[in-house]
Design a protein around this motif. Structure first.
Motif, mmCIF file in Angstrom:
data_model
loop_
_atom_site.group_PDB
_atom_site.id
_atom_site.type_symbol
_atom_site.label_atom_id
_atom_site.label_comp_id
_atom_site.label_asym_id
_atom_site.label_seq_id
_atom_site.Cartn_x
_atom_site.Cartn_y
_atom_site.Cartn_z
ATOM 1 N N VAL A 550 -2.334 -2.928 -4.903
ATOM 2 C CA VAL A 550 -1.271 -2.521 -5.813
ATOM 3 C C VAL A 550 -1.617 -3.023 -7.210
ATOM 4 N N GLY A 551 -2.330 -2.174 -7.958
ATOM 5 C CA GLY A 551 -2.635 -2.475 -9.341
ATOM 6 C C GLY A 551 -1.607 -1.843 -10.253
ATOM 7 N N PRO A 552 -1.842 -1.844 -11.575
ATOM 8 C CA PRO A 552 -0.852 -1.324 -12.521
ATOM 9 C C PRO A 552 -0.429 0.114 -12.255
ATOM 10 N N THR A 553 -1.376 0.992 -11.907
ATOM 11 C CA THR A 553 -1.029 2.408 -11.696
ATOM 12 C C THR A 553 -0.137 2.585 -10.471
ATOM 13 N N THR A 554 -0.548 1.991 -9.344
ATOM 14 C CA THR A 554 0.257 2.101 -8.124
ATOM 15 C C THR A 554 1.613 1.439 -8.309
ATOM 16 N N ALA A 555 1.621 0.293 -9.019
ATOM 17 C CA ALA A 555 2.889 -0.403 -9.262
ATOM 18 C C ALA A 555 3.851 0.475 -10.052
ATOM 19 N N ARG A 556 3.305 1.225 -10.990
ATOM 20 C CA ARG A 556 4.164 2.112 -11.804
ATOM 21 C C ARG A 556 4.771 3.218 -10.935
ATOM 22 N N GLU A 557 3.973 3.756 -10.017
ATOM 23 C CA GLU A 557 4.481 4.799 -9.133
ATOM 24 C C GLU A 557 5.558 4.247 -8.191
ATOM 25 N N LEU A 558 5.346 3.019 -7.703
ATOM 26 C CA LEU A 558 6.344 2.406 -6.821
ATOM 27 C C LEU A 558 7.641 2.129 -7.575
ATOM 28 N N ALA A 559 7.508 1.657 -8.810
ATOM 29 C CA ALA A 559 8.699 1.390 -9.621
ATOM 30 C C ALA A 559 9.455 2.671 -9.910
ATOM 31 N N ARG A 560 8.704 3.748 -10.167
ATOM 32 C CA ARG A 560 9.336 5.046 -10.447
ATOM 33 C C ARG A 560 10.097 5.556 -9.207
ATOM 34 N N GLU A 561 9.522 5.312 -8.020
ATOM 35 C CA GLU A 561 10.109 5.814 -6.778
ATOM 36 C C GLU A 561 11.351 5.039 -6.357
ATOM 37 N N PHE A 562 11.295 3.695 -6.473
ATOM 38 C CA PHE A 562 12.370 2.884 -5.882
ATOM 39 C C PHE A 562 13.350 2.323 -6.906
ATOM 40 N N PRO A 576 7.838 0.635 6.308
ATOM 41 C CA PRO A 576 6.692 0.893 5.427
ATOM 42 C C PRO A 576 6.214 2.338 5.433
ATOM 43 N N ALA A 577 6.567 3.114 6.463
ATOM 44 C CA ALA A 577 6.143 4.519 6.497
ATOM 45 C C ALA A 577 6.685 5.285 5.302
ATOM 46 N N LYS A 578 7.854 4.861 4.792
ATOM 47 C CA LYS A 578 8.439 5.550 3.643
ATOM 48 C C LYS A 578 7.615 5.359 2.375
ATOM 49 N N LEU A 579 6.774 4.315 2.362
ATOM 50 C CA LEU A 579 5.934 4.091 1.197
ATOM 51 C C LEU A 579 4.877 5.179 1.049
ATOM 52 N N GLU A 580 4.528 5.809 2.152
ATOM 53 C CA GLU A 580 3.428 6.770 2.134
ATOM 54 C C GLU A 580 3.760 8.028 1.340
ATOM 55 N N GLY A 581 5.016 8.217 1.003
ATOM 56 C CA GLY A 581 5.371 9.382 0.199
ATOM 57 C C GLY A 581 5.145 9.171 -1.278
ATOM 58 N N VAL A 582 4.770 7.969 -1.664
ATOM 59 C CA VAL A 582 4.553 7.647 -3.071
ATOM 60 C C VAL A 582 3.111 7.974 -3.451
ATOM 61 N N ASP A 583 2.919 8.541 -4.646
ATOM 62 C CA ASP A 583 1.562 8.828 -5.122
ATOM 63 C C ASP A 583 0.721 7.557 -5.076
ATOM 64 N N ASP A 584 -0.538 7.687 -4.705
ATOM 65 C CA ASP A 584 -1.508 6.596 -4.628
ATOM 66 C C ASP A 584 -1.282 5.675 -3.442
ATOM 67 N N VAL A 585 -0.292 5.954 -2.599
ATOM 68 C CA VAL A 585 -0.036 5.085 -1.445
ATOM 69 C C VAL A 585 -0.255 5.881 -0.160
ATOM 70 N N GLY A 586 -1.268 5.508 0.601
ATOM 71 C CA GLY A 586 -1.529 6.112 1.896
ATOM 72 C C GLY A 586 -1.174 5.149 3.004
ATOM 73 N N GLU A 587 -1.605 5.472 4.201
ATOM 74 C CA GLU A 587 -1.256 4.647 5.361
ATOM 75 C C GLU A 587 -1.797 3.228 5.234
ATOM 76 N N THR A 588 -3.049 3.091 4.787
ATOM 77 C CA THR A 588 -3.665 1.761 4.693
ATOM 78 C C THR A 588 -2.971 0.900 3.651
ATOM 79 N N VAL A 589 -2.702 1.485 2.476
ATOM 80 C CA VAL A 589 -2.029 0.740 1.415
ATOM 81 C C VAL A 589 -0.622 0.365 1.841
ATOM 82 N N ALA A 590 0.071 1.285 2.486
ATOM 83 C CA ALA A 590 1.432 1.003 2.948
ATOM 84 C C ALA A 590 1.441 -0.158 3.937
ATOM 85 N N GLU A 591 0.484 -0.168 4.856
ATOM 86 C CA GLU A 591 0.421 -1.248 5.834
ATOM 87 C C GLU A 591 0.080 -2.577 5.166
#
Length: 706
Positions: A550-562, A576-591
């Motif tokens: 979770v770097g700056p780009t992914t953090a921005r997408e998570l902040a935008r989503e939640f 955590p499965a709900k995280l997978e709908g966020v841009d830049d977040v796949g199954e591995t990142v969500a886990e």
């Protein structure tokens, strides 16, 4: 200055149990202190100069502790007591002092023909001066004996003794004056505080301070495992240590000294060999590889033999020094402004690319990734001295079948990062295996494909310190003045143990001011940075936590989503499965995000930070492209908005907001207590500097409400 007699009870088979201090009268304590000092000096001489100790280390420690106890209880401290070797209060700066005699350099070459030319010149000039040969030859045939010594790769220093007591120790400096590092030198075991036997009344000797190779590798291993940068080679480690302002730091590091020359004395010997023979009697440690030869070909042979033995020596050398033995001949030859004309260094070729692995250290990164690092005999790779190289991961190690004791070829990836390319000569069986537990915190090390990770999370000291560095970095909350070096200093001083401790620093201003290099301005600047970060934008806060992937780009997408930290954390922990709908977040990142918050240690650290910080919900929707193509950098505390708010604002309108000034920066926006580094960079790069009012004016010109 005489050697203690056998009547001294602390010399042979000394007692290690003593009467309680409170039962002693002052007179008895003074007598015991004097006997202990005499005995400890003799034990030091036997250990360091003679390599022939007569008591066990544990017994020596007991005598030393008793001496310290008595000196403290009866106020009997003395400048040349052995107890002066334990350090003392830090220094503010070193005093520059003049040498008693010039400490000149040595003319040098790696070619045998140049060495032969040196010999021809020596003989020719001595013959022209009427010198008829060394006195012990007795035949007047002009023969010249040479003393051959290893050329140590350490730090050359002057040690001045007056009436047998160490008066001062001075670095070589420019050869005419250097830094007075006496306090530091006293902490080195092989530096006698007081000479033995009957030395000259005034005595200045030249020695080489060095760090033994095995001690250097052990020290580097400790630094790597603590998350600190290792030293490039033993000489750098020695130089960095001897100029520490805190003698207690020097006392903890494994330095030694070889003494090899007399700079000045009230009573000079006729030859160099006589001087070296006297040194051990005085307690001055000499090298056992010194040889006397009668001609230059024997000196060249000495160098070749030492080159073959180089890797087996416990210290680094980079050649040999060939010196005319007799003082009369030396005086005839004289010196130039730069070097003595009676000495010559025959250098070794640099080690190139191929070198043995002497140890493997395990480095733990911010995310817990465990990286094995090969500790090498220092080697030249593309003109750079390399003493460590990455082994990448366990799969890479197995594929290359590399282990401690193997001779390997080292390369530099992109001319920057050293790595082990291949095993040239196998000196071990099998390949290196990672330990089962983290060397820093003792937590289990788990494998994830080709990689390995410490499971300790933020309970691991290595990950915790790096988490503080990352939290304050450009990818985190950009707390100016809290770089790697500063964080390490604050951790070492006991002022920081976790990210949450950053917010306790404003109440520790006095402790900060007491640190080396800190003043009122730097303390207040740091406090202002910390206070300004108590309400960070959500995206910056998520990035600053150092969640793996979770770097700056992914953090921005998570902040935008939640929208809020609470909403994000609830999903991360429970669904955590709900995280997978966020841009830049796949199954591995969500886990990975889920595992981060599922860790009790990580959760405790985050909760502790939230006691001081309130992440701000922000509208991250795009506001337009009014600032497209512009790059802003912010420094200092703004009045009408947080720095994070300002960054989000310009980004929402198409601009870039970065943490450091470069040639691509358009504006540096300054608030209260701006960072000096960013201001200096802006001046150097020709970047426009805007105070807050001017920044707001720029926004208003483009129709943006601040």
């Amino acid at each position: 200055m005489s050697t203690p007699t056998t009547e001294n009870p602390y010399l042979r088979d000394p007692p290690v149990e003593f009467d309680p201090v409170q039962d002693l009268e002052l007179e008895a304590a003074e007598e015991q202190v004097e006997r202990l000092r005499e005995a400890i000096r003799e034990h030091d001489r036997r250990y360091y100069a003679e390599n022939d100790p007569i008591i066990a280390d544990r017994t020596y420690d007991a005598l030393f502790a008793r001496l310290q106890e008595l000196e403290d209880a009866f106020d009997l401290a003395h400048p040349d007591s052995p107890t002066r070797a334990v350090g003392g209060e830090p220094l503010e700066a070193f005093e520059t002092v003049e040498h008693v005699a010039p400490m000149l350099s040595i003319d040098a070459s790696g070619e045998a023909d140049d060495v032969r030319e040196f010999d021809e010149r020596v003989r020719r000039e001595l013959r022209d001066a009427g010198y008829d040969g060394d006195s012990d030859d007795g035949d007047g045939n002009g023969e010249v004996a040479y003393v051959c010594e290893p050329k140590f790769d350490g730090v050359s220093m002057e040690f001045v003794y007056e009436d047998g007591s160490l008066e001062r120790a001075v670095t070589r400096g420019d050869g005419h004056e250097g830094d007075d590092v006496t306090r530091n030198a006293r902490t080195i075991g092989s530096v006698p505080q007081r000479l033995h036997d009957d030395p000259p009344e005034s005595f200045a000797v030249r020695g080489e301070v060095y760090m033994p190779k095995d001690a250097f590798q052990a020290h580097n291993r400790e630094r790597i495992e603590r998350g600190e940068d290792p030293f490039a080679n033993p000489r750098n480690a020695t130089a960095g240590t001897i100029r520490q302002l805190d003698p207690a730091v020097v006392a903890e590091r494994p330095l030694e000294v070889f003494y090899f020359d007399v700079l000045a004395a009230s009573d000079l010997a006729d030859s160099h060999r006589e001087e070296l023979e006297d040194f051990p009697r005085y307690g001055l440690r000499t090298n056992d590889r010194v040889e006397i030869v009668s001609d230059i070909e024997a000196a060249i042979d000495y160098r070749d033999r030492l080159l073959e033995a180089r890797d087996d020596l416990p210290y680094e050398i980079d050649g040999v020094v060939i010196k005319v033995d007799y003082r009369e001949a030396r005086e005839e030859l004289g010196q130039t402004a730069r070097h003595d004309r009676w000495a010559y260094a025959y250098k070794f070729p640099a080690r190139a690319e191929v070198t043995p692995i002497v140890d493997v250290a395990v480095q733990v990164g911010r995310t817990g990734r465990v990286t094995p690092v090969a500790l090498l005999e220092p080697v030249d790779v593309g003109g750079v001295t390399v003493s460590r190289a990455s082994l990448h991961n366990p799969e890479e190690i197995a594929a290359k079948n590399v282990n401690v004791g193997d001779t390997v070829r080292v390369q530099r990836a992109g001319d920057v990062i050293p790595y082990v390319e291949e095993v040239v000569e196998k000196g071990s069986e099998g390949h290196y295996e990672l330990p089962d537990v983290c060397p820093v915190c003792g937590s289990t090390i788990e494998r994830n494909g080709p990689l390995a990770f410490c499971t300790g999370g933020l309970a691991c000291d290595a990950q915790r310190r790096r988490s503080i560095e990352y939290y304050a970095s450009d990818d985190g909350l950009d707390l100016e003045g809290l770089g790697e070096k500063t964080v390490r200093q604050l951790v070492d001083a006991g002022l920081l143990e976790s990210v949450a401790d950053l917010y306790k620093l404003p109440q520790k201003r006095d402790a900060l001011r007491d640190l080396e290099g800190w003043g009122e301005t730097s303390v207040e600047n740091l406090v202002a940075e910390i206070e300004a970060s108590r309400e960070p934008p959500l995206a910056e806060f998520l990035s600053a936590l150092g969640i793996p992937h979770v770097g700056p780009t992914t953090a921005r997408e998570l902040a935008r989503e939640f929208g809020s930290f609470e909403a994000f954390r609830e999903v991360a922990e429970d669904d955590p499965a709900k995280l997978e709908g966020v841009d830049d977040v796949g199954e591995t990142v969500a886990e990975t995000i889920h595992e981060f918050f599922a860790s009790e240690a990580n959760a405790a650290v985050v909760d502790a930070v939230l006691e001081h910080v309130s992440p701000q919900e922000g509208d991250l929707e795009d506001g337009g492209d009014e600032l497209a193509g512009l790059t802003f950098v912010f420094t200092g505390s703004l009045e009408g908005m947080t720095r994070g708010d300002a960054q989000e604002l310009v980004e929402a309108h198409g601009a870039n907001a970065t943490g450091s000034v470069s040639g691509n920066t358009d504006y540096l926006v300054t608030g209260e207590n701006p960072g000096a580094t960013k201001l200096a960079d802006a001046e150097e790069e020709g970047v426009d500097v805007l105070e807050e009012d001017a920044f707001r004016a720029v926004l208003e010109e483009r129709g943006i409400e601040a």
